[in-house]
Design a protein around this motif. Sequence first.
Motif, PDB file in Angstrom:
ATOM      1  N   PHE A  13       0.829  -1.202   0.000  1.00 22.38           N
ATOM      2  CA  PHE A  13       0.000   0.000   0.000  1.00 22.38           C
ATOM      3  C   PHE A  13       0.864   1.252   0.000  1.00 22.38           C
ATOM      4  N   SER A  14       2.015   1.189   0.670  1.00 19.91           N
ATOM      5  CA  SER A  14       2.877   2.362   0.758  1.00 19.91           C
ATOM      6  C   SER A  14       3.411   2.771  -0.608  1.00 19.91           C
ATOM      7  N   ASP A  15       3.370   1.869  -1.582  1.00 20.45           N
ATOM      8  CA  ASP A  15       3.831   2.213  -2.929  1.00 20.45           C
ATOM      9  C   ASP A  15       2.978   3.295  -3.566  1.00 20.45           C
ATOM     10  N   ASN A  16       1.734   3.439  -3.105  1.00 22.66           N
ATOM     11  CA  ASN A  16       0.854   4.450  -3.680  1.00 22.66           C
ATOM     12  C   ASN A  16       1.328   5.856  -3.379  1.00 22.66           C
ATOM     13  N   PHE A  17       2.186   5.996  -2.380  1.00 21.86           N
ATOM     14  CA  PHE A  17       2.602   7.324  -1.970  1.00 21.86           C
ATOM     15  C   PHE A  17       3.931   7.754  -2.576  1.00 21.86           C
ATOM     16  N   SER A  18       4.476   6.939  -3.475  1.00 22.17           N
ATOM     17  CA  SER A  18       5.775   7.347  -4.024  1.00 22.17           C
ATOM     18  C   SER A  18       5.561   8.313  -5.177  1.00 22.17           C
ATOM     19  N   ASN A  19       6.480   9.266  -5.325  1.00 26.02           N
ATOM     20  CA  ASN A  19       6.392  10.231  -6.429  1.00 26.02           C
ATOM     21  C   ASN A  19       7.179   9.708  -7.608  1.00 26.02           C
ATOM     22  N   GLN A  20       6.461   9.477  -8.715  1.00 26.83           N
ATOM     23  CA  GLN A  20       7.156   8.892  -9.850  1.00 26.83           C
ATOM     24  C   GLN A  20       7.272   9.909 -10.964  1.00 26.83           C
ATOM     25  N   ALA A  21       8.480  10.108 -11.447  1.00 28.29           N
ATOM     26  CA  ALA A  21       8.686  11.079 -12.518  1.00 28.29           C
ATOM     27  C   ALA A  21       9.693  10.543 -13.526  1.00 28.29           C
ATOM     28  N   PRO A  22       9.330   9.493 -14.250  1.00 23.63           N
ATOM     29  CA  PRO A  22      10.280   8.926 -15.209  1.00 23.63           C
ATOM     30  C   PRO A  22      10.328   9.757 -16.495  1.00 23.63           C
ATOM     31  N   SER A  23      11.428   9.623 -17.211  1.00 18.40           N
ATOM     32  CA  SER A  23      11.535  10.337 -18.482  1.00 18.40           C
ATOM     33  C   SER A  23      12.214   9.422 -19.489  1.00 18.40           C
ATOM     34  N   ALA A  24      11.919   9.657 -20.764  1.00 19.37           N
ATOM     35  CA  ALA A  24      12.547   8.827 -21.795  1.00 19.37           C
ATOM     36  C   ALA A  24      12.555   9.544 -23.126  1.00 19.37           C
ATOM     37  N   GLN A  25      13.504   9.110 -23.961  1.00 21.81           N
ATOM     38  CA  GLN A  25      13.601   9.679 -25.306  1.00 21.81           C
ATOM     39  C   GLN A  25      14.059   8.579 -26.234  1.00 21.81           C
ATOM     40  N   ILE A  26      13.458   8.516 -27.406  1.00 22.45           N
ATOM     41  CA  ILE A  26      13.926   7.517 -28.370  1.00 22.45           C
ATOM     42  C   ILE A  26      14.207   8.211 -29.683  1.00 22.45           C
ATOM     43  N   GLN A  27      15.357   7.898 -30.233  1.00 22.80           N
ATOM     44  CA  GLN A  27      15.751   8.510 -31.494  1.00 22.80           C
ATOM     45  C   GLN A  27      15.968   7.373 -32.487  1.00 22.80           C
ATOM     46  N   ILE A  28      15.416   7.507 -33.688  1.00 28.14           N
ATOM     47  CA  ILE A  28      15.695   6.466 -34.694  1.00 28.14           C
ATOM     48  C   ILE A  28      16.884   6.934 -35.501  1.00 28.14           C
ATOM     49  N   LEU A  29      17.973   6.187 -35.385  1.00 26.41           N
ATOM     50  CA  LEU A  29      19.194   6.614 -36.062  1.00 26.41           C
ATOM     51  C   LEU A  29      19.179   6.229 -37.530  1.00 26.41           C
ATOM     52  N   ASN A  30      18.624   5.045 -37.797  1.00 25.43           N
ATOM     53  CA  ASN A  30      18.719   4.556 -39.166  1.00 25.43           C
ATOM     54  C   ASN A  30      17.660   3.484 -39.429  1.00 25.43           C
ATOM     55  N   ILE A  31      17.121   3.538 -40.647  1.00 29.79           N
ATOM     56  CA  ILE A  31      16.287   2.408 -41.068  1.00 29.79           C
ATOM     57  C   ILE A  31      17.229   1.495 -41.840  1.00 29.79           C
ATOM     58  N   ASN A  32      17.555   0.359 -41.258  1.00 25.20           N
ATOM     59  CA  ASN A  32      18.556  -0.510 -41.877  1.00 25.20           C
ATOM     60  C   ASN A  32      18.065  -1.117 -43.183  1.00 25.20           C
ATOM     61  N   TRP A  33      16.854  -1.711 -43.110  1.00 23.79           N
ATOM     62  CA  TRP A  33      16.232  -2.161 -44.354  1.00 23.79           C
ATOM     63  C   TRP A  33      14.726  -2.245 -44.162  1.00 23.79           C
ATOM     64  N   PHE A  34      14.017  -2.266 -45.274  1.00 28.59           N
ATOM     65  CA  PHE A  34      12.560  -2.199 -45.260  1.00 28.59           C
ATOM     66  C   PHE A  34      12.088  -3.007 -46.464  1.00 28.59           C
ATOM     67  N   GLN A  35      11.611  -4.225 -46.188  1.00 27.63           N
ATOM     68  CA  GLN A  35      11.325  -5.137 -47.289  1.00 27.63           C
ATOM     69  C   GLN A  35       9.969  -5.794 -47.144  1.00 27.63           C
ATOM     70  N   LYS A  36       9.520  -6.363 -48.237  1.00 28.69           N
ATOM     71  CA  LYS A  36       8.301  -7.160 -48.184  1.00 28.69           C
ATOM     72  C   LYS A  36       8.734  -8.625 -48.172  1.00 28.69           C
ATOM     73  N   GLN A  37       8.265  -9.375 -47.178  1.00 25.89           N
ATOM     74  CA  GLN A  37       8.680 -10.771 -47.061  1.00 25.89           C
ATOM     75  C   GLN A  37       8.002 -11.619 -48.140  1.00 25.89           C
TER      76      GLN A  37
END
Lengths: 89, 167
Positions: free
Chosen positions: B28-52
């Motif tokens: 129950f004590s977990d409800n009182f924690s302050n959560q402030a996560p952050s994230a960033q995702i960058q796509i560096l490269n499309i390696n390949w893109f094909q139809k199977q």
Amino acid sequence: MDWQGQKVVEQLMQILLVISGVVAVVVGYATESFRAMMLIYAGGVVLATLITVPNWPFYNHHPLKWLDPSEAEKHPKPQVVAKKRFSKK
Amino acid sequence: MHSFGYRANALLTFAVTILAFICAIASFSDNFSNQAPSAQIQILNINWFQKQPHGNDEVSLTMNITADLQSLFTWNTKQVFAFVAAEYETSKNTLNQVSLWDAIIPEKEEANFWIQISNKYRFIDQGHNLRGKDFNLTLHWHVMPKTGKMFADKIVMSGYRLPNAYR
């Protein structure tokens, strides 16, 4: 263990366990250590076991007063009279 | 309380009941924690893109994933499971979610990380809808407790787009 001792032991056990639980949660939350909470509680359980489960002498300070043997002779136990069977002649 | 075994049993039962209460309070004590996560995702490269050969589209991308999930850890956290999913819409399905990468983070210190990798799991569509498709990359996390309730949440990052032609 006499009656007085049994009552004391039951109350002691409940109080010791509840207090261990409370102290465990408070200390664990304050120190942010789940391990601390579990260890304190386990210690409390062991302590309660040592204090309340064995038949320590101080639980026998109010022993039952059994009836004196001489007194018992003055009031003999009633005898069970065997019923006579009516035999058919 | 008239025999050793009787007292031992009573004590053991009561101790286990109190243990259950303690664990419930910890969860129950977990409800009182302050959560402030952050994230960033960058796509560096499309390696390949094909139809199977079966007709489904497949993409391989290299991503740069940065995240700080340290605030998710509480005293009652065993580990955090994080995964990145690509989410997009097609005419066949309102929501497609494809898991691209995941990790188990066992300790708070490891929760502030930066990683550059190509997708751990294959990004395959049900069909051939991916050309020129706009999609979101969502970082999901599951905070797994030592005892009690598990919390899950996510950060949605939008604005990604696949190329218009196969390469």
